[in-house]
Design an enzyme around this catalytic site. Structure first.
Site, PDB file in Angstrom:
ATOM      1  N   ARG A  89       0.826  -1.145  -0.144  1.00 36.12           N
ATOM      2  CA  ARG A  89       0.046  -0.028  -0.014  1.00 36.12           C
ATOM      3  C   ARG A  89       0.843   1.297  -0.051  1.00 36.12           C
ATOM      4  NH1 ARG A  89      -3.363  -3.620   1.755  1.00 36.12           N
ATOM      5  NH2 ARG A  89      -1.407  -4.323   2.833  1.00 36.12           N
ATOM      6  N   THR A  90       1.848   1.205   0.919  1.00 39.11           N
ATOM      7  CA  THR A  90       2.598   2.431   1.188  1.00 39.11           C
ATOM      8  C   THR A  90       3.398   2.873  -0.113  1.00 39.11           C
ATOM      9  OG1 THR A  90       2.552   2.147   3.529  1.00 39.11           O
ATOM     10  CG2 THR A  90       3.932   3.952   2.707  1.00 39.11           C
ATOM     11  N   LYS A 118      26.869  -5.059  -2.256  1.00 45.60           N
ATOM     12  CA  LYS A 118      28.442  -5.078  -2.621  1.00 45.60           C
ATOM     13  C   LYS A 118      29.156  -4.262  -1.319  1.00 45.60           C
ATOM     14  CE  LYS A 118      28.130  -4.374  -7.479  1.00 45.60           C
ATOM     15  NZ  LYS A 118      28.294  -3.405  -8.508  1.00 45.60           N
ATOM     16  N   ARG A 139      11.446   3.926   3.114  1.00 45.75           N
ATOM     17  CA  ARG A 139      11.087   3.158   4.267  1.00 45.75           C
ATOM     18  C   ARG A 139      12.220   2.184   4.506  1.00 45.75           C
ATOM     19  NH1 ARG A 139       5.637  -0.729   4.820  1.00 45.75           N
ATOM     20  NH2 ARG A 139       4.990   1.260   5.545  1.00 45.75           N
ATOM     21  N   HIS A 172       5.435   6.616  11.517  1.00 48.28           N
ATOM     22  CA  HIS A 172       4.864   6.443   9.932  1.00 48.28           C
ATOM     23  C   HIS A 172       3.837   7.769   9.633  1.00 48.28           C
ATOM     24  CE1 HIS A 172       3.628   4.784   6.429  1.00 48.28           C
ATOM     25  NE2 HIS A 172       3.171   3.503   7.110  1.00 48.28           N
TER      26      HIS A 172
HETATM   27  C1  NCD Z   1       1.659  -0.358   8.399  1.00 52.68           C
HETATM   28  C2  NCD Z   1       2.925  -0.387   8.661  1.00 52.68           C
HETATM   29  O1  NCD Z   1       3.945  -0.460   7.721  1.00 52.68           O
HETATM   30  O2  NCD Z   1       3.631   0.169   9.636  1.00 52.68           O
HETATM   31  N1  NCD Z   1       1.076  -0.546   7.213  1.00 52.68           N
HETATM   32  C3  NCD Z   1       1.189   0.376   6.287  1.00 52.68           C
HETATM   33  O3  NCD Z   1       2.034   1.137   5.821  1.00 52.68           O
HETATM   34  N2  NCD Z   1      -0.265   0.508   5.798  1.00 52.68           N
HETATM   35  C4  NCD Z   1       1.257  -1.466   9.360  1.00 52.68           C
HETATM   36  C5  NCD Z   1       1.522  -2.639   9.549  1.00 52.68           C
HETATM   37  O4  NCD Z   1       2.330  -3.202   8.720  1.00 52.68           O
HETATM   38  O5  NCD Z   1       0.734  -3.415  10.386  1.00 52.68           O
END
Ligand code: NCD
Length: 358
Positions: A89-90, A118, A139, A172
């Site tokens: 999703r993200t 490497k 991320r 997040h």
């Molecule tokens: C969340 C995360 O990655 O922290 N997911 C997301 O970004 N929608 C929640 C999760 O992984 O449970």
């Protein structure tokens, strides 16, 4: 003006989040972040500006002419999606947000396919990306890495903004923005977010979305927060310390049904067992009373909503999915609009989009 070029990494790292905030702004006093790293960068006024821009982008995109206008706004920019932790999703919603604005994207999703394999340091990899791109959306499982990278980039020959799409167990921020946007829209014609009760349920100890959203809710008046979890997974002290400091009402509970009856929003989360210290650690915890099913749905008020950052396992029964109070599918789509708003603002295009003729 406080700039990341005027402070050493060691001195910056030591500052509290509030004190770090001005160093990360686009323009002094404007509030809008250049680097988006944590939820504490957003106050109510800024949240409302972003929600208004997200609504505007959503509206403009309805017509072909409007969509083509949007596709031209940032057609001269390139963004790198650097995701060294699983995501669907993200990743996709940032990608879709970039596409809406015409941004060309590149991505690395697996360190094994990059030169990190490497032995290249992350600092060097990110500097490499900044040679080719104008923004880095990242991320990482590592707490604080996005912050370090923001400092590094601001002090490099080619500074580009960093957007934190999830860092370790701590933050997040863009998920919290989409959660707020969802709450704003859900309660738009029903008196807004002020005075509401929001319940968080599940793995509150290791879920970074809860930490970020809990903070953003403190920007609203008289919102009560209820934390429902087994004792082993209850919300950590640093989150409740902020609530106490800000005089926010909260409750620690293990009774999802009672909380559901009293809540305007129930925010469910999955067990984050990827953070287990020992194999099977989470599996030994009794989580059976922390699931939302048909009986909880019965107890939920007619105007209340169910939220989830997704992915879900079995903490929300699929029988809830078609109930009009289930907001988790809309949350995903809201994520695309609010991320587009944030990215456009990061590049300084908020006013232009708000004032365009579409
Ligand atoms: C969340 C995360 O990655 O922290 N997911 C997301 O970004 N929608 C929640 C999760 O992984 O449970």
């Amino acid at each position: 003006m406080s700039r990341l070029t005027d402070i050493s990494w060691e001195d910056f790292e030591r500052l509290g989040l509030e004190a770090k905030k001005p160093y990360l702004e686009r323009f002094e006093g404007d509030g809008m972040p250049y680097h988006t790293l944590f939820a504490q960068q957003f106050d109510r006024a800024l949240l409302m500006r972003l929600c208004a821009l997200a609504n505007r982008i959503r509206f403009i995109n309805k017509s072909k002419e409007g969509a083509l206008y949007l596709k031209n706004v940032l057609a001269h920019k390139r963004a790198m999606l650097y995701f060294s932790q699983p995501s669907s999703r993200t990743f996709l919603s940032h990608l879709a947000a970039c596409q809406l604005l015409g941004i060309t994207t590149g991505s690395v999703r697996d360190a094994a396919t990059s030169s990190e394999f490497k032995g290249e340091s992350r600092e060097d990899s990110i500097r490499t990306f900044s040679s080719y791109f104008d923004m880095i959306i990242m991320r990482s499982p590592e707490q604080g890495l996005a912050e370090k990278m923001a400092w590094e980039l601001s002090n490099s020959e080619r500074p580009v903004p960093i957007l934190n799409a999830g860092s370790g167990k701590d933050q997040h921020p863009t998920q919290a923005l989409l959660d707020i946007y969802t709450l704003v829209r859900s309660f738009e014609r029903k008196g807004g977010i002020d005075g509401r009760t929001v319940t968080f349920c599940g793995d509150l100890k290791r879920g970074r979305t809860v930490r970020s959203l809990s903070y953003l809710l403190t920007d609203f008046r008289d919102v009560k927060q209820v934390f429902v979890a087994p004792p082993e997974l209850q919300v950590p002290d640093d989150v409740t310390a902020i609530l106490r400091e800000k005089g926010v009402r909260y409750e620690i509970s293990d009774d999802l049904r009672a909380a559901t009856r009293a809540s305007d929003a129930v925010y469910m989360t999955r067990i984050q067992d990827e953070w287990d210290n020992a194999k099977g650690e989470s599996a030994r915890i009794d989580t059976s009373r922390f699931k939302f099913g048909a009986e909880e749905l019965e107890l939920l008020g007619p105007d209340s909503i169910i939220m989830h950052p997704l992915p879900r396992r079995d903490e929300i029964a699929t029988c809830c999915d078609h109930d009009p109070r289930a907001m988790y599918w809309r949350q995903m789509r809201n994520g695309m609009w609010i991320r587009a708003a944030l990215i456009a603002s990061t590049f300084g295009f908020e006013r232009e989009i708000m004032d365009c003729g579409y």
